[in-house]
Design a protein around this motif. Structure first.
Motif, short mmCIF file in Angstrom:
data_model
loop_
_atom_site.label_atom_id
_atom_site.label_comp_id
_atom_site.label_asym_id
_atom_site.label_seq_id
_atom_site.Cartn_x
_atom_site.Cartn_y
_atom_site.Cartn_z
N VAL A 75 0.85 -1.11 0.01
CA VAL A 75 -0.26 0.11 -0.03
C VAL A 75 1.02 1.27 0.03
O VAL A 75 0.75 2.30 -0.72
CB VAL A 75 -0.94 -0.05 1.17
CG1 VAL A 75 -1.70 1.32 1.36
CG2 VAL A 75 -2.00 -1.23 1.03
N TYR A 76 1.91 1.35 0.71
CA TYR A 76 2.69 2.27 0.78
C TYR A 76 3.43 2.65 -0.43
O TYR A 76 3.24 3.74 -1.04
CB TYR A 76 3.81 2.15 1.86
CG TYR A 76 5.03 3.31 1.96
CD1 TYR A 76 4.37 4.57 2.33
CD2 TYR A 76 6.03 2.99 1.62
CE1 TYR A 76 5.36 5.52 2.51
CE2 TYR A 76 6.95 4.04 1.47
CZ TYR A 76 6.58 5.41 1.83
OH TYR A 76 7.53 6.66 1.87
N THR A 77 3.89 1.78 -1.01
CA THR A 77 4.73 1.82 -2.20
C THR A 77 3.86 1.98 -3.64
O THR A 77 4.40 2.90 -4.64
CB THR A 77 5.70 0.68 -2.71
OG1 THR A 77 4.73 -0.33 -2.71
CG2 THR A 77 6.76 0.60 -1.63
N ALA A 78 2.78 1.53 -3.58
CA ALA A 78 1.70 1.49 -4.55
C ALA A 78 0.80 2.82 -4.39
O ALA A 78 0.68 3.52 -5.52
CB ALA A 78 0.99 0.52 -4.90
N ILE A 79 0.40 3.18 -3.41
CA ILE A 79 -0.71 4.42 -3.45
C ILE A 79 -0.11 5.68 -2.62
O ILE A 79 -0.16 6.61 -3.27
CB ILE A 79 -1.69 3.86 -2.57
CG1 ILE A 79 -2.39 2.70 -3.31
CG2 ILE A 79 -2.72 5.00 -2.47
CD1 ILE A 79 -3.45 2.05 -2.71
N LEU A 80 0.44 5.41 -1.46
CA LEU A 80 0.99 6.63 -0.77
C LEU A 80 2.25 7.15 -1.48
O LEU A 80 2.26 8.56 -1.32
CB LEU A 80 1.16 6.48 0.56
CG LEU A 80 -0.25 5.88 1.36
CD1 LEU A 80 0.07 5.33 2.77
CD2 LEU A 80 -1.36 6.85 1.65
N GLN A 81 3.14 6.65 -1.80
CA GLN A 81 4.44 7.08 -2.15
C GLN A 81 4.38 8.21 -3.33
O GLN A 81 4.92 9.00 -3.33
CB GLN A 81 5.55 5.93 -2.30
CG GLN A 81 6.85 6.54 -2.10
CD GLN A 81 7.40 6.70 -3.64
OE1 GLN A 81 6.90 6.31 -4.50
NE2 GLN A 81 8.64 7.31 -3.79
N SER B 262 5.29 12.06 -3.14
CA SER B 262 6.33 12.56 -4.08
C SER B 262 5.77 13.66 -4.87
O SER B 262 6.40 14.44 -5.51
CB SER B 262 6.75 11.37 -4.90
OG SER B 262 7.48 10.53 -4.14
N SER B 263 4.45 13.81 -5.26
CA SER B 263 4.00 14.63 -6.32
C SER B 263 3.85 16.05 -5.63
O SER B 263 3.81 17.00 -6.27
CB SER B 263 2.61 14.35 -6.65
OG SER B 263 1.70 14.36 -5.62
N TYR B 264 4.05 16.39 -4.23
CA TYR B 264 4.09 17.66 -3.87
C TYR B 264 5.24 18.41 -4.14
O TYR B 264 6.14 17.90 -4.18
CB TYR B 264 3.94 17.46 -2.27
CG TYR B 264 2.70 17.15 -1.77
CD1 TYR B 264 1.47 17.89 -1.97
CD2 TYR B 264 2.56 16.00 -1.10
CE1 TYR B 264 0.38 17.54 -1.44
CE2 TYR B 264 1.28 15.48 -0.46
CZ TYR B 264 0.17 16.26 -0.92
OH TYR B 264 -0.99 15.88 -0.36
#
Length: 55
Positions: free
Chosen positions: A19-25, A29-31
């Motif tokens: 979940v962290y690597t696929a959705i949250l990261q 990173s887009s900010y």
């Protein structure tokens, strides 16, 4: 000893990292960074060598 049984904890750990690597990261990173780390001061300073009194 339940600490040695990896069956429930490995599934929780792997799903959390998925979940962290696929959705949250990618969302984090887009900010854009508000503090741009580029150097705004392009002047070079001329430094003089230190004169030691005993030389």
């Amino acid at each position: 000893m339940p600490q040695l049984n990896l069956d429930p904890w490995f599934l929780i750990l792997s799903s959390t990292w998925l979940v962290y690597t696929a959705i949250l990261q990618p969302k984090i990173s887009s900010y854009l960074s508000m503090n741009d780390p580029t150097n705004k001061n392009n002047k070079t300073t001329n430094t003089n060598p230190w004169t030691w009194p005993w030389t």
